[in-house]
Motif scaffolding. Structure first.
Motif, mmCIF file in Angstrom:
data_model
loop_
_atom_site.group_PDB
_atom_site.id
_atom_site.type_symbol
_atom_site.label_atom_id
_atom_site.label_comp_id
_atom_site.label_asym_id
_atom_site.label_seq_id
_atom_site.Cartn_x
_atom_site.Cartn_y
_atom_site.Cartn_z
ATOM 1 N N GLU A 20 19.308 14.316 14.936
ATOM 2 C CA GLU A 20 17.910 14.954 14.264
ATOM 3 C C GLU A 20 17.816 16.231 14.005
ATOM 4 O O GLU A 20 17.500 16.681 12.924
ATOM 5 N N ARG A 21 18.346 16.874 14.951
ATOM 6 C CA ARG A 21 18.456 18.373 14.620
ATOM 7 C C ARG A 21 19.360 18.950 13.490
ATOM 8 O O ARG A 21 18.794 19.739 12.585
ATOM 9 N N LEU A 22 20.418 18.174 13.674
ATOM 10 C CA LEU A 22 21.486 18.577 12.535
ATOM 11 C C LEU A 22 20.937 18.227 11.140
ATOM 12 O O LEU A 22 21.061 18.937 9.924
ATOM 13 N N PHE A 23 20.449 16.951 10.911
ATOM 14 C CA PHE A 23 19.916 16.140 9.865
ATOM 15 C C PHE A 23 18.662 16.944 9.058
ATOM 16 O O PHE A 23 18.445 16.932 8.053
ATOM 17 N N GLY A 24 17.792 17.346 10.115
ATOM 18 C CA GLY A 24 16.580 18.073 9.746
ATOM 19 C C GLY A 24 15.553 16.921 9.562
ATOM 20 O O GLY A 24 16.073 15.654 9.595
ATOM 21 N N PRO A 25 14.483 17.435 9.277
ATOM 22 C CA PRO A 25 13.226 16.495 9.219
ATOM 23 C C PRO A 25 13.402 15.465 7.823
ATOM 24 O O PRO A 25 12.899 14.167 8.040
ATOM 25 N N LYS A 26 14.154 15.724 6.868
ATOM 26 C CA LYS A 26 14.379 14.888 5.879
ATOM 27 C C LYS A 26 15.446 13.974 6.145
ATOM 28 O O LYS A 26 15.805 13.132 5.098
ATOM 29 N N GLY A 27 16.575 13.846 7.073
ATOM 30 C CA GLY A 27 17.240 12.950 7.404
ATOM 31 C C GLY A 27 18.641 13.180 6.510
ATOM 32 O O GLY A 27 19.062 12.229 6.042
ATOM 33 N N CYS A 32 18.474 9.619 4.233
ATOM 34 C CA CYS A 32 19.543 8.598 4.160
ATOM 35 C C CYS A 32 19.709 8.336 5.770
ATOM 36 O O CYS A 32 19.910 7.027 5.999
ATOM 37 N N TRP A 33 19.714 9.170 6.431
ATOM 38 C CA TRP A 33 20.013 8.840 7.989
ATOM 39 C C TRP A 33 21.209 7.918 8.024
ATOM 40 O O TRP A 33 21.310 7.020 8.863
ATOM 41 N N CYS A 34 22.070 8.044 7.291
ATOM 42 C CA CYS A 34 23.474 7.534 7.355
ATOM 43 C C CYS A 34 23.382 6.137 7.224
ATOM 44 O O CYS A 34 24.025 5.496 8.047
ATOM 45 N N ARG A 35 22.314 5.425 6.451
ATOM 46 C CA ARG A 35 22.172 4.003 6.251
ATOM 47 C C ARG A 35 22.968 3.343 4.917
ATOM 48 O O ARG A 35 22.744 2.321 4.843
ATOM 49 N N TYR A 36 23.124 4.331 3.990
ATOM 50 C CA TYR A 36 23.534 4.009 2.541
ATOM 51 C C TYR A 36 24.683 2.823 2.699
ATOM 52 O O TYR A 36 24.414 1.910 1.930
ATOM 53 N N TRP A 37 25.810 2.784 3.348
ATOM 54 C CA TRP A 37 26.749 2.150 3.445
ATOM 55 C C TRP A 37 26.643 0.871 4.286
ATOM 56 O O TRP A 37 27.081 -0.305 4.375
ATOM 57 N N SER A 38 25.447 0.946 5.267
ATOM 58 C CA SER A 38 25.085 -0.130 6.198
ATOM 59 C C SER A 38 24.247 -1.105 5.644
ATOM 60 O O SER A 38 24.205 -2.269 6.038
ATOM 61 N N ASP A 39 23.307 -0.717 4.999
ATOM 62 C CA ASP A 39 21.879 -1.482 4.680
ATOM 63 C C ASP A 39 22.326 -2.237 3.362
ATOM 64 O O ASP A 39 23.054 -1.624 2.193
ATOM 65 N N PRO A 40 21.944 -3.417 3.195
ATOM 66 C CA PRO A 40 21.870 -4.090 1.945
ATOM 67 C C PRO A 40 20.971 -3.481 0.614
ATOM 68 O O PRO A 40 20.252 -2.548 1.014
ATOM 69 N N ALA A 41 21.766 -3.331 -0.549
ATOM 70 C CA ALA A 41 20.943 -2.561 -1.447
ATOM 71 C C ALA A 41 19.564 -2.766 -1.640
ATOM 72 O O ALA A 41 18.839 -1.554 -1.692
ATOM 73 N N ARG A 42 19.129 -3.864 -1.539
ATOM 74 C CA ARG A 42 17.593 -3.931 -1.833
ATOM 75 C C ARG A 42 17.047 -3.564 -0.734
ATOM 76 O O ARG A 42 15.917 -2.733 -0.698
#
Length: 189
Positions: A20-27, A32-42
């Motif tokens: 959280e500290r590295l990514f900052g308040p905007k993620g 993104c919070w590193c979810r782009y490749w994990s979550d279905p597109a919808r």
């Protein structure tokens, strides 16, 4: 910056505050919070940064391998997502990331986030090397990635998939050129 002072650790619930500290308040990349490749597109399109944060926190809490964090002393300075391919289903369906064979025991190196003060210092290469070692220690027979090979200065966020020259310096080899700027690369463990 002294790369000799760097240490690397798997991300777990105890280290989530450091992410959280590295990514900052905007993620990191704007929520993104590193979810782009994990979550279905919808789910990705309709989700909020807060929902992605919570999904990432739950994934980390599950103790599944999600990635590595780099530290300069006590300060988090870099991240990479290194997981079995099954954990990044969206990556597996893209033209640039789709597997070219059986994915059993194959891991994917899909995302990087480097603190601004550490960019251009070789940290991406170091993270890639550590990611390969981490995957190998967990039984991976190969690590695959689909980095960018920029033909111009990168714009906002484009390097999150990795930079081809950094991965090549870490021992990855190009398997196939899937787009003019996105090679499919592999490190055989």
């Amino acid at each position: 910056m002294d790369s000799a002072s760097l240490t690397f650790a798997p991300v777990d619930a105890a280290r989530f505050a450091d992410i959280e500290r590295l990514f900052g308040p905007k993620g990191a990349s704007d929520g993104c919070w590193c979810r782009y490749w994990s979550d279905p597109a919808r789910v990705w399109r309709e989700g909020t940064a807060g929902e992605r944060h919570d999904a990432f926190a739950a994934e980390v809490a599950s103790e599944a391998p999600v990635g590595l964090i780099a530290y300069d002393g006590e300060t988090p300075v870099g991240w990479c997502r290194i997981t079995p391919r099954a954990a990044v289903p969206r990556f597996n369906t893209t033209r640039t990331g789709r597997p070219d064979g059986d994915i059993d025991d194959v891991w994917a190196l899909t995302c990087f986030y480097i603190a601004r003060t550490w960019r251009g210092q070789g940290l991406m290469r170091r993270l890639a090397e550590e990611a390969v070692a981490y995957a190998a220690a967990h039984g991976a027979r190969a690590v695959e990635a689909a980095p960018i090979e920029p033909k111009r200065p990168l714009m906002w966020g484009e390097g999150y998939v990795g930079i081809a020259s950094s991965l090549a310096a870490a021992g990855f080899e190009e398997v196939e050129r899937r787009t003019p700027i996105r090679p499919f690369m592999r490190y055989r463990v």
